[in-house]
Design a protein around this motif. Structure first.
Motif, short mmCIF file in Angstrom:
data_model
loop_
_atom_site.label_atom_id
_atom_site.label_comp_id
_atom_site.label_asym_id
_atom_site.label_seq_id
_atom_site.Cartn_x
_atom_site.Cartn_y
_atom_site.Cartn_z
N LEU A 385 5.98 2.83 -2.26
CA LEU A 385 7.32 2.99 -1.69
C LEU A 385 7.87 4.38 -1.97
CD1 LEU A 385 9.35 1.11 -0.15
CD2 LEU A 385 10.49 0.79 -2.35
N ASN A 386 7.69 4.85 -3.18
CA ASN A 386 8.17 6.18 -3.55
C ASN A 386 7.43 7.28 -2.81
OD1 ASN A 386 10.13 5.27 -5.35
ND2 ASN A 386 8.71 5.21 -7.07
N LYS A 387 6.21 6.99 -2.40
CA LYS A 387 5.43 7.95 -1.63
C LYS A 387 5.72 7.86 -0.13
CE LYS A 387 1.49 8.51 -4.78
NZ LYS A 387 1.49 10.00 -4.79
N GLY A 388 6.61 6.94 0.25
CA GLY A 388 6.94 6.78 1.67
C GLY A 388 5.93 5.96 2.42
N ILE A 389 5.34 4.98 1.73
CA ILE A 389 4.39 4.05 2.35
C ILE A 389 4.91 2.64 2.11
CG2 ILE A 389 2.03 3.15 2.31
CD1 ILE A 389 1.17 5.99 1.38
N TYR A 390 5.25 1.92 3.18
CA TYR A 390 5.93 0.64 3.07
C TYR A 390 4.95 -0.51 3.28
CZ TYR A 390 9.65 -2.84 3.62
OH TYR A 390 10.48 -3.93 3.46
N LEU A 391 4.66 -1.22 2.19
CA LEU A 391 3.89 -2.46 2.25
C LEU A 391 4.84 -3.64 2.29
CD1 LEU A 391 1.23 -1.67 -0.53
CD2 LEU A 391 0.98 -1.31 1.93
N ALA A 392 4.37 -4.80 2.71
CA ALA A 392 5.20 -6.00 2.63
C ALA A 392 5.59 -6.21 1.16
CB ALA A 392 4.44 -7.21 3.16
N PRO A 393 6.87 -6.51 0.87
CA PRO A 393 7.36 -6.55 -0.51
C PRO A 393 7.05 -7.86 -1.24
CG PRO A 393 9.17 -6.94 0.98
CD PRO A 393 7.97 -6.67 1.84
N ASN A 394 5.80 -8.28 -1.21
CA ASN A 394 5.41 -9.53 -1.85
C ASN A 394 3.91 -9.50 -2.09
OD1 ASN A 394 4.37 -12.45 -1.74
ND2 ASN A 394 6.56 -12.77 -1.95
N ALA A 395 3.50 -9.92 -3.28
CA ALA A 395 2.09 -9.84 -3.66
C ALA A 395 1.19 -10.71 -2.80
CB ALA A 395 1.93 -10.21 -5.13
N TYR A 396 1.75 -11.71 -2.13
CA TYR A 396 0.93 -12.65 -1.36
C TYR A 396 0.85 -12.30 0.12
CZ TYR A 396 1.13 -15.59 -5.52
OH TYR A 396 1.01 -16.07 -6.80
N GLU A 397 1.61 -11.30 0.56
CA GLU A 397 1.65 -10.96 1.98
C GLU A 397 0.58 -9.95 2.34
OE1 GLU A 397 3.49 -12.26 4.30
OE2 GLU A 397 5.00 -13.37 3.16
N VAL A 398 0.02 -10.09 3.53
CA VAL A 398 -0.99 -9.16 4.01
C VAL A 398 -0.32 -7.94 4.63
CG1 VAL A 398 -2.66 -11.00 4.43
CG2 VAL A 398 -1.16 -10.25 6.30
N GLY A 399 -1.12 -6.88 4.83
CA GLY A 399 -0.67 -5.71 5.54
C GLY A 399 -1.18 -5.72 6.97
N PHE A 400 -0.51 -4.98 7.85
CA PHE A 400 -0.84 -4.98 9.27
C PHE A 400 -1.06 -3.56 9.77
CE2 PHE A 400 1.69 -8.76 8.43
CZ PHE A 400 0.98 -9.76 9.07
N GLY A 401 -2.24 -3.32 10.33
CA GLY A 401 -2.45 -2.07 11.03
C GLY A 401 -1.92 -2.16 12.45
N SER A 402 -1.81 -1.02 13.11
CA SER A 402 -1.35 -1.02 14.50
C SER A 402 -2.03 0.12 15.26
CB SER A 402 0.17 -0.85 14.58
OG SER A 402 0.54 0.51 14.45
N LEU A 403 -1.87 0.11 16.55
CA LEU A 403 -2.40 1.19 17.38
C LEU A 403 -1.65 2.49 17.14
CD1 LEU A 403 -2.93 -1.02 20.51
CD2 LEU A 403 -4.73 0.31 19.40
N ALA A 404 -0.47 2.39 16.54
CA ALA A 404 0.31 3.59 16.22
C ALA A 404 -0.18 4.28 14.95
CB ALA A 404 1.79 3.24 16.09
N HIS A 405 -0.99 3.59 14.14
CA HIS A 405 -1.52 4.21 12.92
C HIS A 405 -2.76 5.04 13.26
CE1 HIS A 405 0.87 0.88 11.06
NE2 HIS A 405 1.12 1.83 10.18
N ASP A 406 -2.53 6.05 14.07
CA ASP A 406 -3.63 6.85 14.60
C ASP A 406 -4.05 7.96 13.63
OD1 ASP A 406 -1.54 8.67 14.78
OD2 ASP A 406 -1.38 8.54 16.96
N GLU A 407 -4.92 8.85 14.10
CA GLU A 407 -5.46 9.91 13.24
C GLU A 407 -4.36 10.77 12.64
OE1 GLU A 407 -6.46 9.22 16.28
OE2 GLU A 407 -8.58 8.68 16.18
N LYS A 408 -3.34 11.07 13.41
CA LYS A 408 -2.24 11.90 12.92
C LYS A 408 -1.50 11.19 11.78
CE LYS A 408 1.84 14.45 14.54
NZ LYS A 408 2.69 14.77 15.72
#
Length: 419
Positions: A385-408
């Motif tokens: 979070l401090n690095k500007g990377i937002y994960l779901a705020p719970n140890a049991y939740e999965v993360g989600f990639g998207s088409l917007a998470h491109d090379e840039k």
């Protein structure tokens, strides 16, 4: 107002300060972020700080925030009116598109959420079979309808207790609990209640208490048992449907349920759920069948218009890119964790879903999750979070990639991780 001030104000007017518990940052040593806007792979909070978003509204934003084509469809639909409570072509077009693309379903009914879809599926399965009991699995989440807020009690097959106050003993008794991956336990329950079980409910890719990938043999065994005993197999694909492939886990495994439930992924983030299956099952629903279900906002024209554009953009090529984006993100995260005190972590990936967990063992059931995972996750979450990377705020939740998470975005993530 900053995030802390907004949350303190929210506590005054809203139970726990939130409208859904997982947003509360419970157990974390920081304040919930009040999101002001999102664009592509990024969100901005009320203090103006930006984050690379891997929550993606818990899954539906496959194309990222504010996809231009979906946004255009929403605006165009709004110009014609945003609710009618009447028949309209938007839901018909979306229903036709989905049914024509997924071979094992013949009819679909839209509702407003995944929870509502599961609630309808329970009633439909009971109505079709004339039976009362259902089987669910410890560690699978099917929304907050009463019959599904049940967990394992003593660990014996078929014994359960409510996970929430307000769920009656009678409801708990009609929900039989088994452990994920234990086909023998399921067989034992059917032998005890051979003519009482209406359905098995399962997330074919359990993704609400970690990412607990199930074997083909186990899922096929459930299909075979339902066929043998005249029960219905219900796949809850609220998370996996349309995300890990257009036809979800049913398509991936070739195992076809009698009923499938879908969620907000259909609408690209607009409030949508759905229940689908063969015509002979679906026509048990009112107005032509004896199982009642209704909803004033079901098939909302704005959500339907957004959904059609959203799903049409999910081509085979899009799914390849989606998985590759996620694979690259996972590799970046693993490299950083291995060199920064989180070498005990692995990151499980399935399609565009990923799950960082402080354990290197194979995880297939809720009991495989480590006892100290909450404490370890707190540290990881807050660093990210401090690095500007937002994960779901719970140890049991999965993360989600998207088409917007491109090379840039991946390059920016790398920069943030190592700065």
């Amino acid at each position: 107002m900053n995030n802390k001030e907004l949350f303190e104000k929210s506590l005054k007017y809203v139970p726990g300060g939130v409208h859904s518990p997982v947003r509360s940052f419970k157990g974390l040593h920081t304040t919930p972020r009040f999101v002001n806007r999102g664009k592509g792979a990024f969100i901005w909070d009320e203090e103006g700080k930006d984050y690379i978003d891997f929550c993606m509204s818990f899954g539906p934003l496959i194309h990222g925030h504010q996809d231009p084509e979906i946004k255009e469809a929403i605006i165009k639909a709004l110009d014609n009116g945003w609710t009618f409570g009447a028949c309209e072509k938007y839901s018909l077009e979306l229903a036709e598109y989905i049914v024509n693309k997924i071979s094992f379903i013949e009819q679909i009914r839209f509702v407003n959420s995944g929870t509502e879809a599961v609630m309808t599926a329970i009633r439909l399965a009971r109505g079709v079979t004339g039976r009362s009991k259902i089987i669910k699995f410890n560690g699978c989440y099917h929304g907050h309808t009463d019959s599904m807020l049940i967990k394992a009690g003593s660990g014996l097959a078929g014994e359960a207790e409510a996970s929430s106050k307000g769920v009656t003993k009678h409801q708990a008794e009609d929900t039989l609990i088994c452990e994920l991956g234990d086909l023998n336990e399921v067989k034992e329950v059917f032998e005890r209640f051979p003519t009482n079980i209406a359905a098995i409910f399962i997330e074919p890719l359990p993704a609400n208490n970690g990412l607990l990938v199930q074997s083909q043999e186990f899922l096929q065994g459930l299909r075979d048992l339902c066929t043998k005993y005249g029960a219905m197999l219900v796949f809850d694909e609220v998370i996996s449907g349309f995300r890990i492939g257009f036809g979800g886990m049913s398509e991936k495994t070739g195992i076809h349920p009698d009923i499938v439930t879908y969620g907000k992924i259909i609408g690209g983030g607009m409030p949508v759920g759905a229940i689908a299956g063969k015509k002979q099952v679906m026509e048990f629903l009112a107005p032509i069948g004896p199982v009642y279900q209704a909803g004033t906002l079901s098939g909302n024209p704005v959500a339907m218009a957004a959904g059609l554009v959203n799903l049409k953009k999910l081509t085979p090529e899009a799914y390849v890119k989606l998985e590759n984006n996620t694979k690259n993100v996972v590799a970046l995260m693993k490299d950083w964790m291995d060199k920064n005190g989180f070498e005990d972590y692995q990151t499980i990936q399935y399609g565009s879903l990923f799950y960082p967990i402080s354990n290197h063992n194979k995880l297939t059931k809720i009991g495989d999750l480590p006892a100290n995972m909450n404490e370890r996750f707190k540290k990881l979450f807050e660093i990210m979070l401090n690095k500007g990377i937002y994960l779901a705020p719970n140890a049991y939740e999965v993360g989600f990639g998207s088409l917007a998470h491109d090379e840039k975005v991946q390059e920016e993530m790398k920069r943030r991780l190592w700065t």
